[in-house]
Design a protein around this motif. Structure first.
Motif, PDB file in Angstrom:
ATOM      1  N   PHE A 160      -0.077  -5.223  15.716  1.00  0.00           N
ATOM      2  CA  PHE A 160      -0.614  -4.993  14.372  1.00  0.00           C
ATOM      3  C   PHE A 160      -1.790  -4.022  14.430  1.00  0.00           C
ATOM      4  N   VAL A 161      -2.686  -4.223  15.408  1.00  0.00           N
ATOM      5  CA  VAL A 161      -3.845  -3.340  15.566  1.00  0.00           C
ATOM      6  C   VAL A 161      -3.403  -1.924  15.924  1.00  0.00           C
ATOM      7  N   GLY A 163      -0.545  -0.506  15.304  1.00  0.00           N
ATOM      8  CA  GLY A 163       0.093   0.107  14.138  1.00  0.00           C
ATOM      9  C   GLY A 163      -0.920   0.618  13.142  1.00  0.00           C
ATOM     10  N   SER A 164      -1.996  -0.136  12.939  1.00  0.00           N
ATOM     11  CA  SER A 164      -3.032   0.282  12.006  1.00  0.00           C
ATOM     12  C   SER A 164      -3.755   1.529  12.507  1.00  0.00           C
ATOM     13  N   ALA A 167      -1.441   4.562  12.167  1.00  0.00           N
ATOM     14  CA  ALA A 167      -1.283   5.048  10.792  1.00  0.00           C
ATOM     15  C   ALA A 167      -2.486   5.842  10.328  1.00  0.00           C
ATOM     16  N   ASN A 168      -3.678   5.496  10.815  1.00  0.00           N
ATOM     17  CA  ASN A 168      -4.894   6.206  10.434  1.00  0.00           C
ATOM     18  C   ASN A 168      -5.206   7.382  11.351  1.00  0.00           C
ATOM     19  N   GLY A 207       1.002  -3.346  10.375  1.00  0.00           N
ATOM     20  CA  GLY A 207      -0.277  -2.726  10.688  1.00  0.00           C
ATOM     21  C   GLY A 207      -0.422  -1.339  10.102  1.00  0.00           C
ATOM     22  N   THR A 208       0.684  -0.609   9.961  1.00  0.00           N
ATOM     23  CA  THR A 208       0.606   0.758   9.431  1.00  0.00           C
ATOM     24  C   THR A 208       0.225   0.792   7.952  1.00  0.00           C
ATOM     25  N   PHE A 209       0.327  -0.354   7.265  1.00  0.00           N
ATOM     26  CA  PHE A 209      -0.064  -0.398   5.855  1.00  0.00           C
ATOM     27  C   PHE A 209      -1.554  -0.699   5.687  1.00  0.00           C
ATOM     28  N   LEU A 210      -2.245  -0.957   6.783  1.00  0.00           N
ATOM     29  CA  LEU A 210      -3.692  -1.190   6.716  1.00  0.00           C
ATOM     30  C   LEU A 210      -4.397   0.160   6.858  1.00  0.00           C
ATOM     31  N   SER A 211      -4.359   0.936   5.795  1.00  0.00           N
ATOM     32  CA  SER A 211      -4.963   2.269   5.761  1.00  0.00           C
ATOM     33  C   SER A 211      -5.400   2.562   4.333  1.00  0.00           C
ATOM     34  N   GLY A 215      -0.036   2.684   3.487  1.00  0.00           N
ATOM     35  CA  GLY A 215       1.311   3.001   3.936  1.00  0.00           C
ATOM     36  C   GLY A 215       1.868   4.288   3.374  1.00  0.00           C
TER      37      GLY A 215
END
Length: 502
Positions: A160-161, A163-164, A167-168, A207-211, A215
């Motif tokens: 999850f981390v 992926g976040s 994404a950022n 995790g990629t949606f935590l931006s 997402g």
């Protein structure tokens, strides 16, 4: 003492990666970072491109851009050099460590890791993609843990981390999804294994949606997925070829995997081979994906080294390549600690020379139009200024405020995701010096031109009746020339010490 030797190798290889900064994208990244820091938000539209201003745009590398802007603001060029060194050390350490864990042998992992890192040197710089390579290696490590049935709940948290952060950092998180979906597959896909794959991929994608864009980076990826084929004129989007060092490193790793497979009389794990194949095909399409292929092939080699030892011990089969590598490791381990320390000290001295050179000459000004822009500002030459793609990021940097606000818009600023197709097509004609080169000029309607000397466009401008060359930063192909309109030159000819007019 062995750890000291390993650390010295990391510092040596990491410093070897770092050359004077020549990446043209760095400068527009700094500008975007300045804007984010000043406004305390990420941009939703573009502000800097002549043809894209006001259009929707996502700064999907905003996290890196803020770091670049702050480092440049606080420590200037020397800070950027230190940042590049830190990135080189971090990347090398993660690759060597993760391959060591996968191979269950840090010595063998380091040998494979050095080859994988060498394959990435041509692409290494202060850029978000380099951080993504680190994330990709860590994702492969967790995927290997899952394949062996050793994944825990903490690994899901780490996915999850990762992926976040991915994404950022960049919109290439699809590589992480592919790795997690395929790598753990080793044979028949049972229901329990399928459920585990779904959980792994779901944690990473969540995790990629935590931006800041929640997402939206995925929408940018899908909308711009044709860039690999649309921007073939750029070096990074050209296919890999056999004359390039990364390609030779990839072929070497493939050869090692083939030899290990024949010695064991079986193939490597199915899912790992599929991931490696996907990344190799990606490198064949565009050379910018070669680092992903190098990391995937390196991880696959590490897997095969670990499994090859088990197979060799169980079946008592001869594997001369593996036996040779293990013999080298034994000889190294048998060295006296003082000998190892002396080697580490020698390696550290070499690394220190590389570090000193990187800090002393942090920027490669031979490929950045510093002198040409200085000339334009000194003589207050008129805008709009027409430029080529690779110099646009630096022009955006020079013609923006410390808060990232543009003083002048740039026709092409180095961002492929803001260029309209018709603008790029007209630019490509000028870049190649085709008969329709004036189409790009008609769109920009420039008063000044800044262009590299080695381009086919320069002779065309010298032969034209409406342009005069008033500055050259050198005679080499990568040096820059400045042209102004003939009527402007006739009015201000006394200001220029040299000129070329047809």
């Amino acid at each position: 003492m062995k750890f000291i030797a390993w650390l010295a190798l990391v510092v040596l290889i990491g410093s070897f990666l770092c050359r004077p900064i020549a990446d043209p994208d760095l400068w527009w990244h700094i500008v975007v970072g300045r804007w984010i820091v000043a406004h305390r938000q990420v941009p939703a539209v573009d502000y800097w491109n002549m043809f894209g201003a006001g259009q929707p745009w996502r700064a999907y590398s905003w996290l890196n851009e803020v770091v670049y802007a702050l480092v440049e603001s606080w420590y200037k060029e020397s800070g950027l050099a230190v940042l590049q060194l830190a990135l080189g050390f971090s990347f090398t350490a993660v690759i060597l460590w993760s391959f060591g864990v996968i191979a269950s042998d840090y010595f063998l992992g380091a040998l494979v890791g050095v080859i994988a890192v060498a394959a990435c040197r041509s692409h290494f710089s202060i850029r978000p993609q380099t951080v993504v390579w680190i994330l990709f290696a860590l994702v492969l490590l967790i995927a290997e843990k899952s394949r062996l049935g050793r994944a825990t709940r903490w690994h899901l948290v780490w996915l999850f981390v990762l992926g976040s952060v991915w994404a950022n950092t960049h919109i290439s998180a699809i590589f992480g999804v592919i790795a997690l979906a395929l790598w753990p597959i080793s044979g028949g896909l049972q229901r329990a294994n399928l459920n585990q794959l779904v959980i792994l991929v779901a944690c990473f994608i969540a995790g990629t949606f935590l931006s800041p864009y929640v997402g939206g980076e995925w929408l940018t990826l899908f909308a711009k997925s044709d860039h690999v084929f649309s921007f073939r004129a750029l070096d990074e989007f050209k296919p890999a070829n056999l004359t390039q060092v990364p390609t030779m490193c990839l072929l070497f790793l493939i050869a090692v995997i083939v030899v290990l497979s024949f010695a064991a009389n079986r193939l490597a794990p199915l899912g790992a081979m599929m991931v490696a194949l996907c990344t190799v095909v990606g490198a064949g399409v565009a050379v910018k994906f070669a680092p992903f292929a190098a990391i995937a092939l390196g991880a696959l080699t590490a897997v095969w080294l670990a499994e090859g030892r088990v197979i060799s011990n169980r079946k008592e089969q001869s594997n001369r390549l593996l036996e040779g590598l293990l013999l080298i490791r034994e000889r190294f381990q048998a060295l006296h600690p003082q000998t190892v320390g002396a080697c580490a000290f020698f390696i550290g001295c070499i690394a220190w020379v590389n570090i000193a050179k990187a800090i002393k000459a942090p920027i490669d000004y031979s490929v950045i139009p510093v002198r040409a822009v200085d000339f334009i500002e000194k003589h207050k030459l008129e805008h709009p200024i027409l430029n080529e793609f690779t110099s646009g990021g630096y022009l955006e940097y020079r013609w923006s405020t410390p808060q990232g606000e543009p003083n002048h818009l740039v026709p092409l600023d180095g961002r492929t995701n803001v260029n309209m197709r018709d603008v790029w097509d007209s630019y490509a004609k000028a870049f190649k010096g085709s008969e329709q080169w004036r189409e790009y000029f008609a769109k920009v309607n420039p008063r000044t031109v800044i262009w590299r000397q080695g381009s086919p466009l320069v002779p065309l401008l010298l032969e034209a009746q409406d342009w005069c060359r008033v500055f050259e930063s050198g005679k080499r192909p990568n040096s820059y020339a400045v042209f102004i309109k003939r009527e402007e030159f006739d009015r201000r000819s006394s200001e220029f010490t040299s000129s070329d007019c047809s």
